[in-house]
Enzyme design. Structure first.
Site: not given
Ligand code: NDP
Length: 298
Positions: A55, A99, A122
């Protein structure tokens, strides 16, 4: 490989990343600033470390600013919430991604819900989930968004198609259902309590498998000509490659399904590469909304 066309997510994601790179150069020229993405990793889970590295790398390659925060596995929930509050207040940060999975002593949903909804790239914040469900302007979870982009590219208008989704998780199955409903599909969501899953799947014009069970969906579950999107990423033993070797497979039995389907995503190289590309896309969208910039056509 049978007669199904291969949906090349790797190539589509590369094209999307190129468009994002060009859009960021343009935003920089117009506004003298670039979007910024902060990624937070707690602990040393090996798969999470790989995801976070990728990422960060792709964020920088796109021309955006990347802020990486790697915290010790013993970090307290309080300290993590303090970091999120700092990132929420930081004007250079447009997107915040924590994460998952988080260590057991941390309440993951409490952390996700502490992220400012306008920075929640997200799309896991309850406000964004609610906006998606009620037809508002949501930041949409990256993996189902990637599946939708592949479906639109393959099929064009999706309205009236019967979509069957296998799996009802908050990160894939449910947002996928909401997105396809928004496209005016007729949506069936199936799960571990569904009776006669093969028969439900056989009704699908669009079949999305997000189960986490290697090669569960067989060719005779697929309606001839259907479009099959395989979200699953499962590592299984591959003794044919040598002792101790493994390989990646999806939730769909690719060999038998590709004999019947009209089009199908491979694993790897299908949905997987779309997820990070959509994360970058969401960061551009979050930046444009927050900073009042015009959203580029991606
Ligand atoms: P979850 O484990 O959260 O959810 C799995 C879903 O599948 C549940 O709704 C469960 O039903 C259902 N299920 C489990 N067993 C069966 C069964 N035998 N029959 C029917 N339904 C079943 O998984 P995720 O949604 O997080 O992930 C799904 C897959 O997608 C995994 O392989 C994961 O690795 C992959 N993935 C890939 C991503 C990518 O970037 N390509 C990103 C995210 C995930 P119930 O609710 O009843 O328990």
């Amino acid at each position: 490989m049978g007669k199904a066309a291969l949906i090349d997510g790797k190539a589509f994601a590369a094209g999307l990343r190129d468009r994002i790179g060009a859009a960021i150069a343009d935003l920089k020229a117009r506004h003298g600033a670039v979007p910024g993405l902060a990624v937070v990793l707690v602990g040393e889970d090996p798969a999470s470390q790989v995801y976070v590295r990728n990422k960060g790398k792709q964020t920088l390659e796109s021309g955006m600013a990347s802020f990486e925060h790697k915290l010790d596995a013993a970090t307290s929930q309080e300290a993590l919430l303090k970091l999120i509050a700092d990132l929420n207040a930081n004007p250079a940060v447009d997107g915040i991604l924590v994460q998952l999975p988080l260590p057991d002593h941390i309440d993951a949903q409490a952390v996700l819900d502490a992220i400012a909804p306008e920075k929640d790239v997200d799309g896991f914040h309850v406000i964004n989930a609610g906006r998606l469900a009620t037809g508002g302007d949501a930041l949409v979870p990256c993996t189902p968004l990637g599946c939708l982009l592949l479906l639109r590219d393959r099929l064009g208008d999706l309205s009236g198609k019967h979509a069957v989704i296998v799996g009802r998780s908050n990160i894939v199955g449910k947002p996928m259902a909401a997105l396809l409903l928004r496209e005016s599909c007729t949506v069936t969501v199936t799960h571990s309590r569904t009776k006669d899953l093969p028969a439900e799947c056989r009704r699908a014009d669009i079949l999305v498998a997000a189960v986490g069970r290697p090669e569960m969906v067989k060719g005779d579950w697929v309606k001839p000509g259907a479009t099959v999107i395989d979200v699953g990423i499962n590592r299984i033993d591959a003794p044919e490659k040598g002792a101790g070797k493994t390989r990646l497979v999806g939730d769909v039995d690719f060999t038998s399904a590709s004999e019947v389907a009209g089009a199908i995503t491979p694993v790897p190289g299908g949905v997987g590469p779309m997820t990070i590309a959509c994360l970058l896309r969401n960061t551009v969208e979050a930046a444009c909304r927050r900073r009042g910039w015009k959203m580029p056509d991606l």
